[in-house]
Design an enzyme around this catalytic site. Sequence first.
Site, PDB file in Angstrom:
ATOM      1  N   ILE A  25       0.841  -1.196   0.000  1.00  0.00           N
ATOM      2  CA  ILE A  25       0.000   0.000   0.000  1.00  0.00           C
ATOM      3  C   ILE A  25       0.875   1.244   0.000  1.00  0.00           C
ATOM      4  CG2 ILE A  25      -1.806   1.265   1.189  1.00  0.00           C
ATOM      5  CD1 ILE A  25      -2.437  -1.374   2.683  1.00  0.00           C
ATOM      6  N   ALA A  26       1.908   1.210   0.787  1.00  0.00           N
ATOM      7  CA  ALA A  26       2.764   2.385   0.899  1.00  0.00           C
ATOM      8  C   ALA A  26       4.128   1.931   1.366  1.00  0.00           C
ATOM      9  CB  ALA A  26       2.180   3.375   1.908  1.00  0.00           C
ATOM     10  N   GLY A  62       8.171   3.600   2.715  1.00  0.00           N
ATOM     11  CA  GLY A  62       8.979   4.770   3.020  1.00  0.00           C
ATOM     12  C   GLY A  62      10.311   4.311   3.549  1.00  0.00           C
ATOM     13  N   GLY A  63      11.070   5.227   4.031  1.00  0.00           N
ATOM     14  CA  GLY A  63      12.417   4.926   4.488  1.00  0.00           C
ATOM     15  C   GLY A  63      12.475   3.894   5.595  1.00  0.00           C
ATOM     16  N   ASP A  70       0.085  10.346  18.663  1.00  0.00           N
ATOM     17  CA  ASP A  70       0.398  10.843  17.328  1.00  0.00           C
ATOM     18  C   ASP A  70      -0.874  11.095  16.537  1.00  0.00           C
ATOM     19  OD1 ASP A  70       2.057  11.640  15.271  1.00  0.00           O
ATOM     20  OD2 ASP A  70       2.057   9.648  14.372  1.00  0.00           O
TER      21      ASP A  70
END
Lengths: 876, 188
Positions: A90-91, A93-94, A208
């Site tokens: 889905i996604a 990142g680092g 968060d």
Amino acid sequence: MENYHRVKELFQTAIDLSGEARAVFLAEACAGDTTLLMAVERLLAASDEAESFIEEPAFNLADNFITQKDTAAEPVEGSFIGHYRVIREIAHGGMGAVYLAMRADDQYKKRVAIKVIRGGANNDYLRRRFLSERQILASLDHPYIAKLLDGGTTEDGSPYLVMDYIEGEAIDEYCDNHKLSTAERLQLFRQVCAAVHYAHQNLVIHRDLKPGNILVTADGTPRLLDFGIAKLLNPELAGQTLDMTAGPLGPMTPEYASPEQVRGESLTTSSDIYSLGVVLYELLTGHRPYKFGSRVPHVIAQIICEQEPERPSTVINRIETNPYGISDTDITISPEIVSRTREGQIEKLRRRLRGDLDNIVLMAMRKEPQRRYASVEQFAEDLRRHLYGLPCIARKATLSYRTSKFIKRNKVAVAAGVLIALSLIGGVITTLWEAHNASLQKAKAEQRFNDVRALANAFMFDIHDKIETLPGSTPARQLLVNKALQYLDKLAREAGGDTTLQRELATAYMKVGDIQGNPVVANLGDMNGALASYQKALQIRQALPTASAHQLDAEIELANNYDRVGDMVLIDHDLNATTENYQQALAIRERLAAQQPNNTQVRFDLSLSYSNLGDVLSEDGKPQAALEQYSKARTMREPLLAQEPLNATYRRSIAILYQRIATNMYYLGDKAGAIATSRQSLVKMEALAKDYPQNAKAQREVAFAYNNLGDLLWYNDDLKDAMENYQIGLRMREALLQTDPTNMQAQRDVAISYGNYGYTLAQKGDEKGLELYRRSVEITEGLLTVNPDMANAMRDVAVTYSYFGEVYGLLAARKELPVAKRLAYYEQALAYNERSIKIWVEMRDRGILKSRDRNTADKITASLAAYHSEMEKLKK
Amino acid sequence: MSSTSKNVTQLLADWGGGDKQALEHLMPLVYQELHRLADYYLRRERQGHTLQATALINEAYLKIIDQRSVNWQNRAHFFGVAAQMMRRILVDHARSHLYAKRGGGAQKLTLDEALALPQQERDVDLVALDDALKTLEAMDAQQSRIIELRFFGGLTIEETAEVLSLSPATVKREWHWAKAWLYNEIKK
């Protein structure tokens, strides 16, 4: 800037040195400038840590980031993570990736989202943490919360979390895309609040909250993601300074982080309330509350902690280009754009937001957690009340809300202001303690323990120190410090082995002692209480282990503590005990000065020891020896002042030293020298007071200097000049007493001035002197009733009585007065002198008579013969 | 030889000769070329292939400078400008990336950076670094030039020394300091 180059220069030399050589070099080069030393050491430490920092060119980093997908062994479609079959990514990142997956044996084909975390060096730690915490998170069962279903580690050791897969839009986008009205946005937001409140009741803090974590599904139901996961994955989150490049927030937008969060303090449910406040701010206005001009973490932190957000009803008038501080995009927010997806017209939206909603949003976003809503439920309830047109809890920030700013603005009302703030904060503490005692949850208790501690320290240091030098603040200071002490005492009992806490406690006792009776600051005149507090502090410090990271600080504090005890027993005229304590402090400071010859703090402290010992010798009637000590102190202080000519502490300490030198010169019979030295001191004091007009202490010391100079002139039979100086001193002291009427020091000062001025008037045959001196007697008697057993208060009364007797005697000697009146005056002269003798005798019997007062009673008795003979003559 | 090339070469010579305005005209041209190249490489799938920033700048250099009419000094100047441009490109790239993370777009479940474990040292927040560098620039211009050449331009210590007409030992000393200072500033 200047500092930058100096630090750089030292750094570049020190970097080539190692170990001992480096330490020696730095100690010498910094010459006791601890700020400089710390700056260089911090950068040297940074240099070690930064070994590989930016060594790899930026372009290669960007390159790696983009191509990471190709090189890492990532799960691909059809592969398994635990029992789950990956459908697609889905996604990513680092730090890892999120996959859509399905449980392999699930006949209902329930879809889940799996987060795989990459690059964790401490996977073992994570795994253990998972086991203990996952259970709590998994127990969260609420229709609006995406459930954490499972977790584990992949074959290559990366931890992963399995949760409900939510198809939806981020709440801000949802609201805009569906053009929800303000009321509809509030309703939706209240549902979010319900979910957060449920989690809070289960002792889970989100940590968060932001639009990206609040999705809204097609049917309009909010679903919250990642509850408590920030903590699960980063347990260091609490209690560490936020490092926005490497820390929990990473390179994300820190817009939603609370002040306590960016400061790295421990978090409470109140942090979630803050973040919700920011989310609501954005939902209602389309703007973000802060504009960060920079991505440098401490700049961002400062903005979050200090800048007050603009009211929602006015921020909507702004036109902003690139509101998120990102170049290469040309997004513009304008009143038209904002209102188009909300109320239609800007004026309508403005009216909608003005008042209640302004107050509610800003209350949730207050800087201090304790000033926000007490719970998310209360926040939601206030929104409900607003929707139903009922009165809301939220008001504009009150006067006591921003204590420090308030103090700056309004010095006269400061005592009252602090008391208001105190009562508010006090309520919070009580609540916290009740919760603590009910021993809810260990984590929660720890949390509160820290809250209370932070609060107590804020009382003691921030607030107390800010108001310390303001006139009129003595009662407020007492209340502050007592409260703080109460809490710290409780805490110290709970955590006996915590040396930092023990030191805080010792400091608290010292401050209490200061307020009770430190003669050099405004105090309440409770000398016995002060001594007890100082001794308690000393006991705590003596019990601390000697090896600690803060050894220098601890030693400095210990020496100071010995001094305070010495100060108090000196007032009590226990000269042996005083000398003993001052010697202890001297020994510590001489050792420190030998170790760190360039440390200015250590050098200055050592000069204090010399002048303190001078004081004891002076009290002990040994002016020559006292002058020797004062001379040592002066030799140490004057170079310090030459180095820092504007340093107020140095300036003041030298001016005071001159006073003492003058007094002892006088004791030695050098009247002219004493007067000249005293004048020098006065000039220094006045210059200082002029530079610090708000500082009551500085003003008081000028009055003191005037009075002292008057004394020396008086002893030199220069009555006219003496009276002039006494009068100026009296005027200044009366003004000071008016600003702080319960301050005993100020009362005593006024009494002395009345006495000196009144006596000199009487010497010149002025009957007004009698009334003035009577004021002095009344005040001194009043002070004795507060401190019936204190040597100094008794001595004051004894001295005052005998001088008052002399005042009567001086006036009785005036031949132009009627005989009956003169006789009556002589009677009074005898009566007051006899009262005085009685007190001197009592003091001798109690063993609290100062050495130079040894013969006072006899002298007075001898002087009475003259009165008797004058009376005999008159009667004839 | 293209007109751009001729143009850039002339501007570089003019700038080297003391014409400050030449730099203003030069920068957008260098930026354009570097940006084009960087974009191409950053988007391309290049399994196992690592492109060096220096290589990129060299490529740009070869493309837009007329080799026959530049001396060594012009080349040094070019590297200085190019490194500065690389900084801008990469920082802008990082900024737009930040934005992509925050905005929803197609990503419903964003991999939240708040979940991240402490990052490895090599993961530098370019945007924060850029901001810190601006602060440093104001106090110590040479420092920021060194960082630009080394970190953004990808030059070695020796190459940097050459461009700045300093000794390698000096560059090394300054580099150590600048690294520590920036690291401290960003961590603060």
